[in-house]
Design an enzyme around this catalytic site. Structure first.
Site, PDB file in Angstrom:
ATOM      1  N   ALA A  36       2.364   0.169  62.885  1.00 33.56           N
ATOM      2  CA  ALA A  36       2.107   0.073  61.446  1.00 33.56           C
ATOM      3  C   ALA A  36       3.369   0.170  60.607  1.00 33.56           C
ATOM      4  O   ALA A  36       3.348  -0.149  59.418  1.00 33.56           O
ATOM      5  CB  ALA A  36       1.133   1.176  61.021  1.00 33.56           C
ATOM      6  N   LYS A 109     -22.706   1.761  59.063  1.00 30.66           N
ATOM      7  CA  LYS A 109     -23.335   0.445  58.918  1.00 30.66           C
ATOM      8  C   LYS A 109     -24.472   0.449  57.909  1.00 30.66           C
ATOM      9  O   LYS A 109     -24.675  -0.526  57.192  1.00 30.66           O
ATOM     10  CB  LYS A 109     -23.805  -0.090  60.273  1.00 30.66           C
ATOM     11  CG  LYS A 109     -25.134   0.407  60.809  1.00 30.66           C
ATOM     12  CD  LYS A 109     -25.083   1.686  61.590  1.00 30.66           C
ATOM     13  CE  LYS A 109     -24.271   1.584  62.847  1.00 30.66           C
ATOM     14  NZ  LYS A 109     -24.263   2.858  63.611  1.00 30.66           N
ATOM     15  N   ASP A 205     -31.135  -0.448  63.342  1.00 29.62           N
ATOM     16  CA  ASP A 205     -29.686  -0.385  63.548  1.00 29.62           C
ATOM     17  C   ASP A 205     -29.105  -1.790  63.692  1.00 29.62           C
ATOM     18  O   ASP A 205     -28.107  -2.139  63.056  1.00 29.62           O
ATOM     19  CB  ASP A 205     -29.389   0.453  64.797  1.00 29.62           C
ATOM     20  CG  ASP A 205     -27.913   0.468  65.155  1.00 29.62           C
ATOM     21  OD1 ASP A 205     -27.149   1.175  64.483  1.00 29.62           O
ATOM     22  OD2 ASP A 205     -27.534  -0.232  66.115  1.00 29.62           O
ATOM     23  N   LYS A 209     -26.436  -4.130  61.060  1.00 28.59           N
ATOM     24  CA  LYS A 209     -25.222  -4.824  61.516  1.00 28.59           C
ATOM     25  C   LYS A 209     -25.320  -6.328  61.264  1.00 28.59           C
ATOM     26  O   LYS A 209     -24.341  -6.975  60.872  1.00 28.59           O
ATOM     27  CB  LYS A 209     -24.998  -4.533  63.004  1.00 28.59           C
ATOM     28  CG  LYS A 209     -24.759  -3.060  63.305  1.00 28.59           C
ATOM     29  CD  LYS A 209     -24.810  -2.780  64.796  1.00 28.59           C
ATOM     30  CE  LYS A 209     -24.677  -1.295  65.084  1.00 28.59           C
ATOM     31  NZ  LYS A 209     -24.834  -0.980  66.525  1.00 28.59           N
TER      32      LYS A 209
END
EC number: 1.1.1.3
Length: 432
Positions: A36, A109, A205, A209
Site C-alpha cells: 500500500a 451484506k 443471505d 448478496k
C-alpha cells in the site's frame, strides 16, 4: 521499509471477522506496508463484551463502549464496520463515520443490500470511500472483478453459489442420501450453520448478496425488495437422486439477468447440468460466474466465509484506501444509480422439474397430462419409481420451456387431484 504515513483504523465489532482482521494485520504488517505504500495500524476497537477472550491482543487499542461515538470521534482515518444487521447500530456507525469525513469498510451484506445506494451517495458527497468487498462471497474478489477488472464489459447475467451453508447441505445430502434435517444438524455442529439457520437455508443471505451483485453489474440502484427468494428446506434426497439420473446437480443459485425489458433477480434451488462449471463447486465453497459482452463467461471460486477469507477481503478495501485507489462505490457515479425496471418471477421462461407423490392407479398420469395440456405446458420426460397400489409412488416429469405463471397454475391444479397425496415439488432447470 519504513512507511512515510500510516492509515489508522477503528474496528466496530470483534467477532470472528473482527478478530481475524486484527490477526491479519499483526501477521502481515510489512507486506501490507509494501503493497500500500503506507502502514496500517489499529488504534481503536468497540464491541459489546470487553472481557471476552477473542484470541488476539487488544491491549494496545483504545476501547470504546459506544461504536457510534468511536466512529465519530476516534483519532482514525477509516472505520471498519463488522457488527452486522441491516439497520440500527451498524448503519449508524457507517453514517457517523462518513459524516465525520472517515472512510468506511464493511463486511455487512444486509446493510449494503438494504441501504447501499443511500450510503454510496453519502460516501461520494463526503468524499470518502465505502468498501464492501467482504460483503459478498468472502475471500472471492468478485466486487473488484466486476467493478474494475471487467469494467470494459456490459453484463447480461451474473449467477453463483452465494451461500456455503446451503451448498454444504446439498452436497452432503447428494453424497450420503441423508435428509435435510440430519445434514443441517451436522452443519450446525461443524460451525457451518447458525443455531437459527433460517437466514441461510431460506435463501435470505444469498438474496442480499445477489442484490449487491446485480446493482454492481447492471449499474442500477440496489433492489433487494424485488429479489424472488426460495430456500432449500423442501429438497429431498430423492430429488438429488432424480437430478443425477437426469444429468443434473441441484444448487441454490442466485441469478440476476438483464433483458431489454428489465432485470430479473431470483434465488432458488436450481438444476444445473453436471458439466456446467458451477456444478463442480461442492461443500462450503462459493462461486460466481459473470457474462460480459467482450470477455464472455468468467468464473471465480473460493472460500465464501470464515475469519481468514473475510478478513482478507476487508484488508483489500483498507489497502485501496491506504494506497489512494478509488472507484465509484457501485461502478458508476452514485447519482446515476436509478431504479431499474424489475421483472416479476411470473415472467421467467425455462424448463422445469416437478416431483409428484401419487396413488398408483389407472388414469393418474392422464389426469396430470390433461393439466399440462390445459395450461399449454409441454412435457419433455417422465419417470416413475416403483409400482405399488397400496402405497404412494414418486413420479417425476420435466417440461420444455414454459412460463413461471403457467407452471404455478399447473402446480395448483395438480395439487387438487385426488390421487396426489402431498404438494408437488418444483425445481427450475438452467441449461446454459
Amino acid at each position: 521499509m519504513t512507511a512515510e504515513r500510516t492509515i489508522k483504523l477503528a474496528i466496530a465489532g470483534l467477532g470472528t471477522v473482527g478478530a481475524g482482521t486484527i490477526a491479519l494485520i499483526a501477521a502481515q504488517g510489512r507486506l501490507l506496508t509494501d503493497r500500500a505504500g503506507a502502514g496500517v495500524e489499529v488504534v481503536a476497537v468497540s464491541a459489546r463484551d470487553r472481557g471476552r477472550d477473542r484470541g488476539v491482543d487488544l491491549s494496545a487499542f483504545e476501547w470504546w463502549d459506544d461504536p457510534v461515538a468511536m466512529a465519530r470521534e476516534a483519532e482514525c482515518d477509516l472505520v471498519v464496520e463488522l457488527i452486522g444487521g441491516s439497520d440500527g447500530v451498524a448503519k449508524a456507525v457507517c453514517e457517523a463515520a462518513m459524516e465525520a469525513g472517515r472512510h468506511v469498510v464493511t463486511a455487512n451484506k444486509a446493510l449494503i443490500a438494504h441501504h447501499g445506494t443511500a450510503l454510496g451517495r453519502l460516501a461520494e458527497e463526503k468524499g470518502v470511500a465505502l468498501g464492501y468487498e467482504a460483503a459478498v462471497a468472502g475471500g472471492i474478489p468478485i466486487i473488484k472483478a466486476i467493478r474494475e477488472g471487467l469494467a470494459g464489459n456490459r453484463f447480461t447475467r451474473v449467477h453463483g453459489i452465494l451461500n456455503g451453508t446451503c451448498n454444504y447441505i446439498l452436497t452432503e445430502m447428494r453424497e450420503t442420501g441423508r435428509a435435510f434435517d440430519d445434514v443441517l444438524e451436522e452443519a450446525q455442529s461443524l460451525g457451518y450453520a447458525e443455531a437459527d439457520p433460517s437466514f441461510d437455508v431460506d435463501g435470505i443471505d444469498a438474496a442480499h448478496k445477489l442484490a449487491i451483485l446485480a446493482s454492481l453489474a447492471f449499474g442500477a440502484a440496489v433492489d433487494f425488495g424485488n429479489v424472488h427468494v426460495e430456500g432449500i428446506r423442501r429438497i429431498a434426497p430423492l430429488d438429488l437422486e432424480f437430478a443425477r439420473e437426469l444429468g443434473f446437480k441441484i444448487k441454490l443459485l442466485g441469478i440476476a439477468e438483464r433483458t431489454e425489458d428489465g432485470i430479473y433477480q431470483r434465488v432458488h434451488p436450481t438444476m444445473v447440468p453436471v458439466q456446467a462449471p458451477i456444478a463442480a463447486i461442492e461443500g462450503v465453497t462459493n462461486a460466481v460466474e459473470t457474462f460480459g459482452d467482450f470477455v464472455g463467461a468468467t468464473v471465480l471460486q473460493g472460500a465464501g466465509a470464515g475469519a481468514g477469507p473475510t478478513a482478507s477481503a476487508v484488508m483489500s478495501d483498507v489497502l485501496d484506501v491506504a494506497a489512494g485507489r478509488r472507484a465509484p462505490v457501485f461502478g458508476v457515479p452514485a447519482e446515476r444509480l436509478t431504479p431499474a425496471a424489475s421483472l416479476p418471477m411470473t415472467g421467467h421462461v425455462g424448463p422445469y422439474y416437478v416431483r409428484l407423490r401419487v396413488i398408483d392407479r389407472p388414469g393418474v398420469i392422464a389426469d396430470v397430462t390433461a393439466v399440462l395440456r390445459d395450461n399449454a405446458v409441454s412435457m419433455e420426460s417422465i419417470i416413475q419409481r416403483g409400482r405399488d397400489p397400496e402405497e404412494p409412488v414418486d413420479v417425476v416429469m420435466t417440461t420444455h420451456e414454459t412460463t413461471e405463471a403457467a407452471m404455478q397454475q399447473v402446480l395448483v391444479a395438480i395439487d387438487g387431484l385426488d390421487a396426489v397425496v402431498e404438494p408437488p415439488t418444483l425445481i427450475r432447470i438452467e441449461r446454459d
